[in-house]
Design an enzyme around this catalytic site. Sequence first.
Site, PDB file in Angstrom:
ATOM      1  N   TYR A  91       0.883  -1.073  -0.131  1.00 47.87           N
ATOM      2  CA  TYR A  91       0.047   0.066  -0.009  1.00 47.87           C
ATOM      3  C   TYR A  91       1.080   1.174   0.106  1.00 47.87           C
ATOM      4  O   TYR A  91       1.818   1.194   0.829  1.00 47.87           O
ATOM      5  CB  TYR A  91      -0.987  -0.220   1.289  1.00 47.87           C
ATOM      6  CG  TYR A  91      -1.440  -1.193   1.248  1.00 47.87           C
ATOM      7  CD1 TYR A  91      -2.741  -1.567   0.742  1.00 47.87           C
ATOM      8  CD2 TYR A  91      -1.128  -2.259   2.256  1.00 47.87           C
ATOM      9  CE1 TYR A  91      -3.351  -2.745   0.848  1.00 47.87           C
ATOM     10  CE2 TYR A  91      -2.125  -3.532   2.704  1.00 47.87           C
ATOM     11  CZ  TYR A  91      -2.967  -3.703   1.725  1.00 47.87           C
ATOM     12  OH  TYR A  91      -3.530  -4.976   1.948  1.00 47.87           O
ATOM     13  N   ARG A  94       1.951   2.675   3.516  1.00 49.02           N
ATOM     14  CA  ARG A  94       2.489   2.010   4.556  1.00 49.02           C
ATOM     15  C   ARG A  94       3.510   0.955   4.094  1.00 49.02           C
ATOM     16  O   ARG A  94       3.285   0.456   2.861  1.00 49.02           O
ATOM     17  CB  ARG A  94       1.259   1.220   5.262  1.00 49.02           C
ATOM     18  CG  ARG A  94       0.343   1.772   5.896  1.00 49.02           C
ATOM     19  CD  ARG A  94      -0.967   1.281   5.787  1.00 49.02           C
ATOM     20  NE  ARG A  94      -1.812   1.575   4.619  1.00 49.02           N
ATOM     21  CZ  ARG A  94      -2.966   0.985   4.159  1.00 49.02           C
ATOM     22  NH1 ARG A  94      -3.435   0.007   4.920  1.00 49.02           N
ATOM     23  NH2 ARG A  94      -3.533   1.569   3.027  1.00 49.02           N
ATOM     24  N   CYS A 103      10.881 -15.556  16.818  1.00 53.55           N
ATOM     25  CA  CYS A 103       9.744 -15.330  17.605  1.00 53.55           C
ATOM     26  C   CYS A 103       9.745 -15.977  18.787  1.00 53.55           C
ATOM     27  O   CYS A 103      10.724 -16.888  19.442  1.00 53.55           O
ATOM     28  CB  CYS A 103       8.465 -16.225  16.935  1.00 53.55           C
ATOM     29  SG  CYS A 103       8.500 -15.344  15.358  1.00 53.55           S
ATOM     30  N   CYS A 107       4.276 -20.298  15.910  1.00 50.22           N
ATOM     31  CA  CYS A 107       2.739 -20.703  15.604  1.00 50.22           C
ATOM     32  C   CYS A 107       2.786 -21.519  14.523  1.00 50.22           C
ATOM     33  O   CYS A 107       3.247 -21.209  13.341  1.00 50.22           O
ATOM     34  CB  CYS A 107       2.088 -19.230  15.259  1.00 50.22           C
ATOM     35  SG  CYS A 107       2.243 -18.112  16.536  1.00 50.22           S
ATOM     36  N   CYS A 110       1.502 -19.978  11.189  1.00 48.06           N
ATOM     37  CA  CYS A 110       1.876 -18.655  10.557  1.00 48.06           C
ATOM     38  C   CYS A 110       1.894 -18.388   9.179  1.00 48.06           C
ATOM     39  O   CYS A 110       2.387 -19.377   8.415  1.00 48.06           O
ATOM     40  CB  CYS A 110       3.272 -18.518  11.331  1.00 48.06           C
ATOM     41  SG  CYS A 110       4.233 -16.845  10.906  1.00 48.06           S
ATOM     42  N   ARG A 112       3.744 -16.522   7.516  1.00 46.51           N
ATOM     43  CA  ARG A 112       5.294 -16.428   7.277  1.00 46.51           C
ATOM     44  C   ARG A 112       5.960 -17.613   7.600  1.00 46.51           C
ATOM     45  O   ARG A 112       7.259 -17.570   8.041  1.00 46.51           O
ATOM     46  CB  ARG A 112       5.862 -15.348   7.736  1.00 46.51           C
ATOM     47  CG  ARG A 112       5.343 -14.064   7.151  1.00 46.51           C
ATOM     48  CD  ARG A 112       6.346 -12.642   6.960  1.00 46.51           C
ATOM     49  NE  ARG A 112       5.460 -11.533   6.433  1.00 46.51           N
ATOM     50  CZ  ARG A 112       5.205 -10.608   7.343  1.00 46.51           C
ATOM     51  NH1 ARG A 112       5.650 -10.515   8.637  1.00 46.51           N
ATOM     52  NH2 ARG A 112       4.277  -9.663   6.918  1.00 46.51           N
ATOM     53  N   ASP A 306      -7.290 -11.617   3.429  1.00 47.22           N
ATOM     54  CA  ASP A 306      -6.077 -10.931   2.417  1.00 47.22           C
ATOM     55  C   ASP A 306      -6.084 -11.763   1.305  1.00 47.22           C
ATOM     56  O   ASP A 306      -5.588 -13.045   1.436  1.00 47.22           O
ATOM     57  CB  ASP A 306      -4.888 -11.342   3.562  1.00 47.22           C
ATOM     58  CG  ASP A 306      -3.932  -9.938   3.374  1.00 47.22           C
ATOM     59  OD1 ASP A 306      -3.937  -9.223   2.328  1.00 47.22           O
ATOM     60  OD2 ASP A 306      -3.062  -9.580   4.173  1.00 47.22           O
ATOM     61  N   LYS A 313      -6.002  -6.668   1.580  1.00 47.83           N
ATOM     62  CA  LYS A 313      -6.954  -6.831   2.584  1.00 47.83           C
ATOM     63  C   LYS A 313      -8.096  -6.554   2.142  1.00 47.83           C
ATOM     64  O   LYS A 313      -8.528  -5.368   1.623  1.00 47.83           O
ATOM     65  CB  LYS A 313      -6.411  -6.365   3.804  1.00 47.83           C
ATOM     66  CG  LYS A 313      -5.339  -6.934   4.578  1.00 47.83           C
ATOM     67  CD  LYS A 313      -5.092  -6.107   5.682  1.00 47.83           C
ATOM     68  CE  LYS A 313      -3.820  -6.635   6.682  1.00 47.83           C
ATOM     69  NZ  LYS A 313      -2.580  -6.238   6.095  1.00 47.83           N
TER      70      LYS A 313
END
Length: 367
Positions: A91, A94, A103, A107, A110, A112, A306, A313
């Site tokens: 965008y 941003r 991390c 997770c 994730c 990524r 997304d 999004k």
Amino acid sequence: MERWQHILKKSLIKADQISTEFDLESEKIDRVIAEYPARINPHFMALIQKKHDPIYKQVVPDEREILDDVGVDDPLNEEGDSPVPSIVHRYKDRALLMVTNQCAIYCRFCTRKRLAGKRPISKKMVHRGIDYIRDHKEIKDVILSGGDPLILKNKVLEEILERVRDIPHIEIIRIGTRIPNALPQRITKNLCRMLKKYHPLYMNINFIHPREITGEVTAACNRLADAGIPLGSQTVLLKGINDDLETIKELMQKLIAIRVKPYYLYQADLTRGTEHMRTSVECGLDILRGLQGQISGFAIPKFIVDLPGGGGKVALLPSDTVIELNERELIVKNYENKIYRYPQVTSEKLTYEESLNLTPQNGRSIR
Ligand SMILES: *Cc1c(COP(=O)(O)O)cnc(C)c1O
Ligand code: SF4
């Protein structure tokens, strides 16, 4: 070493540790983590009550991760919007700045997965990213991401914040993190004192399940909020973990009680290795419909898809709210499934009295 670093050091990361703890086949776990690393830190570990509960499923490797033939490594085509390796600039105003690949937990869902715990991000890469931001005056909002930016030591994080804050066209800085709930001990007074020097600074925190909101997590969020950092939540809908109205409702109500404003509820991305956790789009819409009218609008996040391939999004609303919209009027269903009319500005024919509840049970018809 600080206390949080000691805690992190005691994480389960190896196949034999994890398989012993949960009575799993070590060889299978080994094959999964060769592809997607694991880290279960003692704080998160203590939240697991039993095998296959909603906390367990978030962090314990599962063989299905390496059997997924639907997902792709980079479902949002972040690489396609990456002018330098630490930046995703999709965008205009941003940009994401990836500052680490580490991390406090890994997770399993994730987005990524291709990077988290895998591809290291060097100081030089971060500096090149900051140069890119400096060279692009249209960027007003920088989102520190990763990995989890708060895994960095204060000194390293502060150096990045200083450099970004120094760029005149940067208005706000955001940090995307899971650490306030994955390792709340990291949110020290020292960290908060440092962060508040870089306002306007916002934080978006990943929360998945209401059981994550412990006393320590509450205290961590309070410290951040007391440092003047507006806190938002991001939640991914996950099959068998949080994909029902009651769980999401409880989570959102608990979040506002700890001063975290629900921001986004995400439909899961098409990430390779996560297909077994993906829910239907209807599931998210049904949950959103269920929240409406049951809890304050303040506690309701936007439901976001997304789009694959970098489409960006899109916020979805339950489609059956608007029954008709034309030049004369809007006809809508409210949270109790009653039908109402709202006259448009140009309308001369519809009076206020006529716009009151028109639900068929009340003996009046829409037309
Ligand atoms: C999600 C995202 C953002 C931030 O989006 P907001 O809607 O402003 O929170 C920015 N860049 C990328 C690439 C993103 O995926
Ligand atoms: S903390 Fe965030 S970046 Fe790290 S594994 Fe979890 S979702 Fe991925």
